[in-house]
Design a protein around this motif. Structure first.
Motif, PDB file in Angstrom:
ATOM      1  N   PRO A 169       0.679  -1.422  -0.072  1.00 26.93           N
ATOM      2  CA  PRO A 169       0.137   0.199  -0.118  1.00 26.93           C
ATOM      3  C   PRO A 169       0.813   1.385   0.029  1.00 26.93           C
ATOM      4  CG  PRO A 169       0.125  -1.118   2.190  1.00 26.93           C
ATOM      5  CD  PRO A 169       0.759  -2.117   1.436  1.00 26.93           C
ATOM      6  N   LEU A 170       0.522   2.246  -1.049  1.00 26.62           N
ATOM      7  CA  LEU A 170       1.500   3.246  -1.176  1.00 26.62           C
ATOM      8  C   LEU A 170       0.940   4.504  -0.473  1.00 26.62           C
ATOM      9  CD1 LEU A 170       2.389   2.613  -4.912  1.00 26.62           C
ATOM     10  CD2 LEU A 170       3.833   2.240  -2.621  1.00 26.62           C
ATOM     11  N   THR A 171      -0.569   4.514   0.170  1.00 27.06           N
ATOM     12  CA  THR A 171      -1.148   5.864   0.423  1.00 27.06           C
ATOM     13  C   THR A 171      -1.708   5.392   1.802  1.00 27.06           C
ATOM     14  OG1 THR A 171      -3.217   5.012  -0.803  1.00 27.06           O
ATOM     15  CG2 THR A 171      -1.451   6.485  -1.937  1.00 27.06           C
ATOM     16  N   ALA A 172      -2.337   6.451   2.391  1.00 26.37           N
ATOM     17  CA  ALA A 172      -3.010   6.298   3.702  1.00 26.37           C
ATOM     18  C   ALA A 172      -4.185   5.412   3.476  1.00 26.37           C
ATOM     19  CB  ALA A 172      -3.333   7.468   4.297  1.00 26.37           C
ATOM     20  N   TYR A 173      -4.865   6.068   2.281  1.00 26.75           N
ATOM     21  CA  TYR A 173      -6.231   5.171   1.941  1.00 26.75           C
ATOM     22  C   TYR A 173      -5.908   3.548   1.918  1.00 26.75           C
ATOM     23  CZ  TYR A 173     -10.027   3.482  -1.188  1.00 26.75           C
ATOM     24  OH  TYR A 173     -11.061   2.781  -1.687  1.00 26.75           O
ATOM     25  N   ALA A 174      -5.173   3.227   1.052  1.00 25.79           N
ATOM     26  CA  ALA A 174      -4.650   2.000   0.736  1.00 25.79           C
ATOM     27  C   ALA A 174      -4.232   1.300   2.119  1.00 25.79           C
ATOM     28  CB  ALA A 174      -3.456   1.843  -0.318  1.00 25.79           C
ATOM     29  N   ARG A 175      -3.414   1.820   2.912  1.00 25.79           N
ATOM     30  CA  ARG A 175      -2.939   1.275   4.387  1.00 25.79           C
ATOM     31  C   ARG A 175      -4.405   1.131   5.273  1.00 25.79           C
ATOM     32  NH1 ARG A 175       1.390   4.715   3.657  1.00 25.79           N
ATOM     33  NH2 ARG A 175       0.385   6.501   4.973  1.00 25.79           N
ATOM     34  N   SER A 176      -5.267   1.929   5.098  1.00 21.91           N
ATOM     35  CA  SER A 176      -6.400   1.938   5.830  1.00 21.91           C
ATOM     36  C   SER A 176      -7.301   0.478   5.316  1.00 21.91           C
ATOM     37  CB  SER A 176      -7.346   2.853   5.765  1.00 21.91           C
ATOM     38  OG  SER A 176      -8.190   2.879   4.420  1.00 21.91           O
ATOM     39  N   LYS A 177      -7.263   0.072   4.254  1.00 19.05           N
ATOM     40  CA  LYS A 177      -7.900  -0.938   3.672  1.00 19.05           C
ATOM     41  C   LYS A 177      -7.176  -2.131   4.129  1.00 19.05           C
ATOM     42  CE  LYS A 177     -11.252   1.051   1.390  1.00 19.05           C
ATOM     43  NZ  LYS A 177     -12.723   1.062   1.809  1.00 19.05           N
TER      44      LYS A 177
END
Ligand SMILES: NC(=O)c1ccc[n+]([C@@H]2O[C@H](COP(=O)([O-])OP(=O)(O)OC[C@H]3O[C@@H](n4cnc5c(N)ncnc54)[C@H](O)[C@@H]3O)[C@@H](O)[C@H]2O)c1
Length: 360
Positions: free
Chosen positions: A133-141
């Motif tokens: 995951p490269l972004t906060a959004y992707a990390r949240s998922k």
């Protein structure tokens, strides 16, 4: 009450006509309706305004299935509101799942994202591929899937549908999604401006095909994929490079020019995805829409609503822009909760005094 929700409501209403459907949403974008004269939530039995960070007790009593869509829903918003993104998308989602399980909910469906594959290269990502995951959004998922897994058991099935980028018409259209943006650009300016060199891979899915996958997942037994399932939801034929998407739009709308940005910093988010597991587990919920039909639909619907805003990338059809506008108006606090309206000033002369009504 976002982009995906209205199609999900329609689909569930049709697929399960006798079900009681309850909506729960804070309504950040409730007013951002596009081309409809009917509030989509009137197809529900009940719509409740509320925050997933504070789910009222009793909401989940007697509920069979939860479809968890509520989120800060893309990378730019995740960057602008990083802590809130983790709080809403991750922590509140896990707390919701725990309460759902405690209330005897049988199926919990989580709208996950293929963006968790991040920088992927050309080989197709399967569910067992490494996550990046490269972004906060992707990390949240990623964090959500990780913490949902141990909650699942034979009585509480969890399905994480890893969707590609959504596209297509909705009663609450978003234009901050790649294909929707390209068609809007072609309609409004005759030009598609690609913010990268066009080479990144993006799997796409029509928003109504997301709804069909969700309709499958709400009834999924543990015997089909296990108590916990994280599955790429989409189809192999919807893996495109960004440049190919632009070319397809230009071909459908003759006269459109495509402008690449060869000097752009490389967009590291590039992932080609394998959807064979979804094909095997959900043969009757496979995507039905195709790229050409989706472009035509977006084109016709944008024309029908009189869309011609060349500045659409800073309009209210962009989720980040709309959140910023609500913040500027001081309608939302820094943690994105609604500010209650200030109390009405007490009139110096009560407006109900009978002499004021004498001329009625
Ligand atoms: N659109 C896509 O390309 C895409 C792709 C993959 C996954 N998803 C996921 O699907 C889901 C829906 O996406 P969308 O495109 O409809 O997004 P959207 O931004 O249009 O809608 C999100 C909805 O969540 C609500 N919400 C946000 N925070 C909330 C909170 N604290 N309490 C209650 N409600 C809250 C908003 O009011 C809004 O109605 C999201 O989880 C998103 O991550 C979307």
């Amino acid at each position: 009450m976002g982009y995906v929700g209205p199609g999900v409501v329609r689909h569930l209403r049709q697929a399960f006509p006798k079900a009681e459907l309850i909506g729960y949403d804070l309504g950040y974008f409730a007013h951002c309706l596009t081309g409809t004269t009917r509030l989509p939530e009137t197809r529900l039995d009940r719509q409740i305004f509320g925050d997933v960070r504070a789910v009222p007790s009793g909401l989940l009593a007697g509920v069979d299935a939860v479809v968890h869509l509520a989120a800060i829903s893309n990378d730019p918003m995740g960057t602008a509101y990083e802590d809130v993104t983790m709080e809403i998308n991750h922590r509140a989602g896990i707390a919701l799942a725990e309460r759902a399980k405690a209330n005897g909910v049988k199926n919990f469906v989580f709208a996950s994202s293929c963006s968790m594959y991040g920088l992927g290269g050309d080989d197709a990502k399967t569910e067992t591929s490494a996550l990046n995951p490269l972004t906060a959004y992707a990390r949240s998922k990623v964090a959500s899937e990780r913490d949902l897994a141990p909650l699942a058991d034979d009585h509480f099935r969890v399905t994480c549908l890893r969707f590609g980028t959504a596209c297509g018409w909705s009663d609450r259209l978003r234009l901050d999604l790649v294909l929707n943006d390209f068609v809007a650009g072609a309609v409004a300016t005759g030009e598609i401006s690609i913010l990268s060199d066009g080479t990144p891979w993006r799997p796409l899915i029509h928003v109504l095909d997301m709804a069909r996958a969700i309709g499958w997942a709400v009834m999924r037994p543990a015997s089909n994929g296990g108590a916990f399932l994280a599955v790429n939801a989409g189809s192999d034929s919807w893996n495109y490079r960004v440049r190919e998407l632009a070319e397809a739009v230009a071909e459908a709308l003759p006269g459109t020019t495509v402008r690449l940005n060869p000097n752009a910093a490389p967009d590291l988010r590039s992932y080609h995805v394998d959807f064979s597991l979804f094909r095997k587990l959900a043969p009757h919920a496979q995507p039905r829409h195709d790229l050409a039909g989706t472009i035509t639909e977006l084109h016709q619907q944008l024309l029908a609503m009189g869309f011609r805003d060349p500045e659409f990338r800073s309009s209210r059809l962009m989720r980040l822009r709309e959140l910023a506008a609500l913040r500027e108006q001081q309608a939302l606090t820094a943690d994105l909760t609604w500010v209650p309206a200030p109390p009405m000033p007490t009139p110096a002369v009560p407006f109900y005094r009978s002499e004021l009504m004498a001329n009625d």
